[in-house]
Design a protein around this motif. Structure first.
Motif, mmCIF file in Angstrom:
data_model
loop_
_atom_site.group_PDB
_atom_site.id
_atom_site.type_symbol
_atom_site.label_atom_id
_atom_site.label_comp_id
_atom_site.label_asym_id
_atom_site.label_seq_id
_atom_site.Cartn_x
_atom_site.Cartn_y
_atom_site.Cartn_z
ATOM 1 N N MET A 66 0.824 -1.201 0.000
ATOM 2 C CA MET A 66 0.000 0.000 0.000
ATOM 3 C C MET A 66 0.859 1.251 0.000
ATOM 4 O O MET A 66 1.915 1.302 0.626
ATOM 5 N N GLY A 67 0.360 2.260 -0.704
ATOM 6 C CA GLY A 67 0.937 3.590 -0.664
ATOM 7 C C GLY A 67 -0.118 4.552 -0.159
ATOM 8 O O GLY A 67 -1.309 4.210 -0.111
ATOM 9 N N HIS A 68 0.311 5.738 0.231
ATOM 10 C CA HIS A 68 -0.630 6.738 0.725
ATOM 11 C C HIS A 68 -0.328 8.090 0.101
ATOM 12 O O HIS A 68 0.830 8.507 0.024
ATOM 13 N N ASP A 69 -1.379 8.748 -0.342
ATOM 14 C CA ASP A 69 -1.296 10.117 -0.831
ATOM 15 C C ASP A 69 -2.247 10.909 0.050
ATOM 16 O O ASP A 69 -3.463 10.913 -0.171
ATOM 17 N N GLY A 70 -1.690 11.518 1.084
ATOM 18 C CA GLY A 70 -2.544 12.174 2.078
ATOM 19 C C GLY A 70 -3.397 11.128 2.762
ATOM 20 O O GLY A 70 -2.893 10.129 3.268
ATOM 21 N N MET A 71 -4.702 11.322 2.708
ATOM 22 C CA MET A 71 -5.606 10.362 3.355
ATOM 23 C C MET A 71 -6.051 9.242 2.419
ATOM 24 O O MET A 71 -6.771 8.347 2.812
ATOM 25 N N PHE A 72 -5.602 9.274 1.171
ATOM 26 C CA PHE A 72 -5.998 8.257 0.198
ATOM 27 C C PHE A 72 -5.030 7.080 0.209
ATOM 28 O O PHE A 72 -3.816 7.262 0.172
ATOM 29 N N GLN A 73 -5.600 5.890 0.240
ATOM 30 C CA GLN A 73 -4.824 4.660 0.207
ATOM 31 C C GLN A 73 -4.779 4.144 -1.228
ATOM 32 O O GLN A 73 -5.815 4.034 -1.886
ATOM 33 N N ILE A 74 -3.580 3.829 -1.697
ATOM 34 C CA ILE A 74 -3.396 3.357 -3.059
ATOM 35 C C ILE A 74 -2.853 1.926 -2.994
ATOM 36 O O ILE A 74 -1.836 1.670 -2.358
ATOM 37 N N ARG A 75 -3.531 0.995 -3.670
ATOM 38 C CA ARG A 75 -3.098 -0.407 -3.701
ATOM 39 C C ARG A 75 -2.145 -0.630 -4.870
ATOM 40 O O ARG A 75 -2.385 -0.154 -5.980
ATOM 41 N N PHE A 76 -1.089 -1.379 -4.599
ATOM 42 C CA PHE A 76 -0.136 -1.750 -5.638
ATOM 43 C C PHE A 76 0.062 -3.256 -5.610
ATOM 44 O O PHE A 76 0.055 -3.876 -4.544
ATOM 45 N N PHE A 77 0.232 -3.819 -6.796
ATOM 46 C CA PHE A 77 0.543 -5.230 -6.953
ATOM 47 C C PHE A 77 1.769 -5.334 -7.844
ATOM 48 O O PHE A 77 1.824 -4.706 -8.900
ATOM 49 N N VAL A 78 2.757 -6.109 -7.422
ATOM 50 C CA VAL A 78 3.950 -6.360 -8.235
ATOM 51 C C VAL A 78 3.846 -7.796 -8.730
ATOM 52 O O VAL A 78 3.825 -8.740 -7.916
ATOM 53 N N GLU A 79 3.777 -7.965 -10.035
ATOM 54 C CA GLU A 79 3.638 -9.306 -10.604
ATOM 55 C C GLU A 79 4.829 -10.192 -10.258
ATOM 56 O O GLU A 79 5.963 -9.717 -10.134
ATOM 57 N N VAL A 80 4.569 -11.476 -10.131
ATOM 58 C CA VAL A 80 5.608 -12.461 -9.827
ATOM 59 C C VAL A 80 6.752 -12.376 -10.834
ATOM 60 O O VAL A 80 7.910 -12.512 -10.470
ATOM 61 N N GLY A 81 6.447 -12.121 -12.096
ATOM 62 C CA GLY A 81 7.469 -12.044 -13.134
ATOM 63 C C GLY A 81 8.509 -10.973 -12.888
ATOM 64 O O GLY A 81 9.636 -11.065 -13.374
ATOM 65 N N VAL A 82 8.165 -9.951 -12.129
ATOM 66 C CA VAL A 82 9.127 -8.902 -11.777
ATOM 67 C C VAL A 82 10.080 -9.424 -10.704
ATOM 68 O O VAL A 82 11.259 -9.079 -10.689
ATOM 69 N N LEU A 83 9.569 -10.257 -9.817
ATOM 70 C CA LEU A 83 10.317 -10.683 -8.643
ATOM 71 C C LEU A 83 11.079 -11.984 -8.814
ATOM 72 O O LEU A 83 11.951 -12.298 -8.007
ATOM 73 N N THR A 84 10.735 -12.762 -9.826
ATOM 74 C CA THR A 84 11.433 -14.032 -10.068
ATOM 75 C C THR A 84 12.010 -14.020 -11.473
ATOM 76 O O THR A 84 11.364 -13.578 -12.409
ATOM 77 N N LYS A 85 13.212 -14.499 -11.595
ATOM 78 C CA LYS A 85 13.860 -14.533 -12.907
ATOM 79 C C LYS A 85 13.738 -15.906 -13.562
ATOM 80 O O LYS A 85 13.921 -16.045 -14.738
ATOM 81 N N SER A 86 13.428 -16.879 -12.761
ATOM 82 C CA SER A 86 13.404 -18.245 -13.264
ATOM 83 C C SER A 86 11.984 -18.761 -13.412
ATOM 84 O O SER A 86 11.147 -18.570 -12.542
ATOM 85 N N HIS A 87 11.729 -19.423 -14.521
ATOM 86 C CA HIS A 87 10.424 -20.055 -14.719
ATOM 87 C C HIS A 87 10.228 -21.200 -13.732
ATOM 88 O O HIS A 87 9.114 -21.526 -13.364
ATOM 89 N N VAL A 88 11.319 -21.803 -13.267
ATOM 90 C CA VAL A 88 11.243 -22.870 -12.273
ATOM 91 C C VAL A 88 10.674 -22.322 -10.980
ATOM 92 O O VAL A 88 9.801 -22.920 -10.356
ATOM 93 N N ALA A 89 11.131 -21.137 -10.552
ATOM 94 C CA ALA A 89 10.645 -20.531 -9.315
ATOM 95 C C ALA A 89 9.151 -20.283 -9.384
ATOM 96 O O ALA A 89 8.447 -20.414 -8.388
ATOM 97 N N LYS A 90 8.651 -19.949 -10.555
ATOM 98 C CA LYS A 90 7.225 -19.673 -10.714
ATOM 99 C C LYS A 90 6.388 -20.925 -10.516
ATOM 100 O O LYS A 90 5.237 -20.844 -10.138
ATOM 101 N N ARG A 91 6.981 -22.089 -10.781
ATOM 102 C CA ARG A 91 6.231 -23.344 -10.661
ATOM 103 C C ARG A 91 6.281 -23.923 -9.254
ATOM 104 O O ARG A 91 5.529 -24.815 -8.927
ATOM 105 N N GLU A 92 7.175 -23.458 -8.423
ATOM 106 C CA GLU A 92 7.310 -23.979 -7.063
ATOM 107 C C GLU A 92 6.309 -23.282 -6.158
ATOM 108 O O GLU A 92 6.639 -22.333 -5.461
#
Length: 97
Positions: A22-48
């Motif tokens: 979550m991020g905040h801009d004043g009193m507003f809450q902003i939801r963020f999602f980071v896809e697995v593909g950004v965080l894992t470099k290996s296709h093997v990791a995605k299957r585990e």
């Protein structure tokens, strides 16, 4: 106001296959999602399925500063209440990968 990240909490969203934070801009809450593909470099990791959550959360923690930078950049172009950060956004911004 500007986008801030006062709460370091993050969680794995299995349905979206992404890490949520979550991020905040004043009193507003902003939801963020980071896809697995950004965080894992290996296709093997995605299957585990059991280890995927731990790997993604750990990668998020290691890359937190860059992830926040990309989130701020996305928010600065189009102010919405929810964003999904993809690998393309990180490649264009030059922050990761």
């Amino acid at each position: 106001m500007t986008l801030a990240f006062p709460n370091p909490s993050r969680s794995f969203d299995e349905t979206r296959n992404a890490v949520r934070f979550m991020g905040h801009d004043g009193m507003f809450q902003i939801r963020f999602f980071v896809e697995v593909g950004v965080l894992t470099k290996s296709h093997v990791a995605k299957r585990e399925a059991g280890a995927l959550e731990a790997k993604c959360l750990s990668a998020f923690d290691e890359l937190r500063t860059s992830i926040y930078d990309v989130a701020r950049e996305a928010y600065s172009h189009d102010r919405r209440d929810s964003y999904t950060l993809t690998r393309r956004g990180f490649l264009l911004g030059g922050s990761l990968c």
